[in-house]
Design an enzyme around this catalytic site. Structure first.
Site, PDB file in Angstrom:
ATOM      1  N   PRO A   1       0.832  -1.220   0.000  1.00 47.54           N
ATOM      2  CA  PRO A   1       0.000   0.000   0.000  1.00 47.54           C
ATOM      3  C   PRO A   1       0.862   1.264   0.000  1.00 47.54           C
ATOM      4  O   PRO A   1       1.796   1.376   0.778  1.00 47.54           O
ATOM      5  CB  PRO A   1      -0.810  -0.112   1.282  1.00 47.54           C
ATOM      6  CG  PRO A   1      -0.100  -1.093   2.137  1.00 47.54           C
ATOM      7  CD  PRO A   1       0.687  -1.984   1.230  1.00 47.54           C
ATOM      8  N   GLU A   2       0.554   2.172  -0.892  1.00 52.10           N
ATOM      9  CA  GLU A   2       1.230   3.470  -0.898  1.00 52.10           C
ATOM     10  C   GLU A   2       0.258   4.529  -0.358  1.00 52.10           C
ATOM     11  O   GLU A   2      -0.850   4.204   0.052  1.00 52.10           O
ATOM     12  CB  GLU A   2       1.714   3.793  -2.313  1.00 52.10           C
ATOM     13  CG  GLU A   2       2.886   2.894  -2.720  1.00 52.10           C
ATOM     14  CD  GLU A   2       3.886   3.616  -3.636  1.00 52.10           C
ATOM     15  OE1 GLU A   2       3.965   4.854  -3.584  1.00 52.10           O
ATOM     16  OE2 GLU A   2       4.568   2.915  -4.399  1.00 52.10           O
TER      17      GLU A   2
END
Ligand SMILES: [Zn+2]
Length: 280
Positions: free
Chosen positions: A2-3
């Protein structure tokens, strides 16, 4: 992994289910993730009302009514799911469970356990080991071309590495650095200190735009998927260069026959994707 846009999507998905709600039951289902859970985790959260859910860099911050703040990080594989009621049973990788006075159950699942949860207070938040060195929030008012140029001044690393450095700007990862450099037309191999003036303005704008577009994509996924799986934060999004080695770059006038399309190089052990014709 996840960014920032995924984490923002998780926060936006959690907020309507948690804000104003009391945590009536909190369950910690193993002693540690990447780090141990803080002492008395369940007791300290049970009975507390959630005031807000927000994001700083890639950290989820849940503000509670007694001044405590729950910090959650998704690590490599962490995910949050929302269910309208308590499931019959929990999975092996469901490590923390939060039940509200509305009956909603939020589950934190993390197969690889690079994520973590910690508790601090709102007053001490800025001094927390994970947060105190973070640079400006790229979507915040304190971020601009001149600010970015100032933080890059004197940096003798490639611009790609400088943008991944969380003390220069917070929350950027491999994907959105590649996308922002492409949009700004700046080569990932350029010396960081050489990016200033109008180029830094262009880069700051590109960073905000690529993150903004991804958050929009996450927002539409949220509307489509919330009922179906209850899972927040992962969504399909079109990238211009990331993971597109050899493909034509969209919106770029380079001739893929001549250039061979998007190039992949390795910098600091991680893949970088870029267009050698557009990015100088
Ligand atoms: Zn191109």
């Amino acid at each position: 992994m996840p960014e920032l846009p995924e984490v923002e999507t998780v926060c936006r998905g959690l907020a309507p289910h948690l804000e104003g709600r009391v945590l009536v039951r909190v369950e910690q289902r193993r002693p540690n993730l990447r780090m141990p859970f803080p002492p008395n985790f369940e007791e300290r959260l049970t009975g507390r009302r959630v005031e807000s859910v927000r994001r700083r860099a890639k950290y989820i911050l849940v503000q509670l009514d007694d001044g405590a703040v729950l910090i959650a990080h998704l690590g490599m594989s962490g995910r949050m799911t929302i269910a309208p009621e308590r499931p019959e049973s929990f999975g092996k990788h469901d490590h923390a469970v939060f039940e509200t006075d509305a009956g909603t159950v939020v589950t934190f699942n993390d197969a690889r356990r690079f994520g973590f949860m910690d508790l601090t207070s709102a007053d001490a938040l800025g001094d927390h080991a994970m947060l105190r060195s973070l640079g400006p929030e790229p979507l915040g008012n304190a971020f601009s071309g001149p600010v970015l140029a100032g933080r890059l001044a004197g940096k003798t690393t490639p611009i790609k590495a400088a943008l991944l450095d969380q003390t220069i700007v917070a929350g950027l990862g491999n994907i959105y650095v590649a996308e922002a450099l492409f949009q700004a037309g700046i080569s990932p191999t350029r010396l960081a200190s050489s990016v200033g003036g109008a180029e830094a303005d262009r880069l700051a704008t590109a960073i905000r735009e690529v993150l903004g577009r991804a958050i929009e994509a996450g927002g539409s996924t949220l509307r489509d998927h919330r009922q179906a799986s209850g899972e927040l934060g992962y969504f399909q999004h079109q990238f211009a260069v990331y993971d597109r080695e050899g493909e034509a770059c969209p919106g770029c006038s380079c001739d893929v026959e001549k250039t061979g399309g998007v190039r992949r190089i390795v910098q600091s052990g991680r893949s970088t994707f870029y267009c050698a014709a557009r990015q100088r």
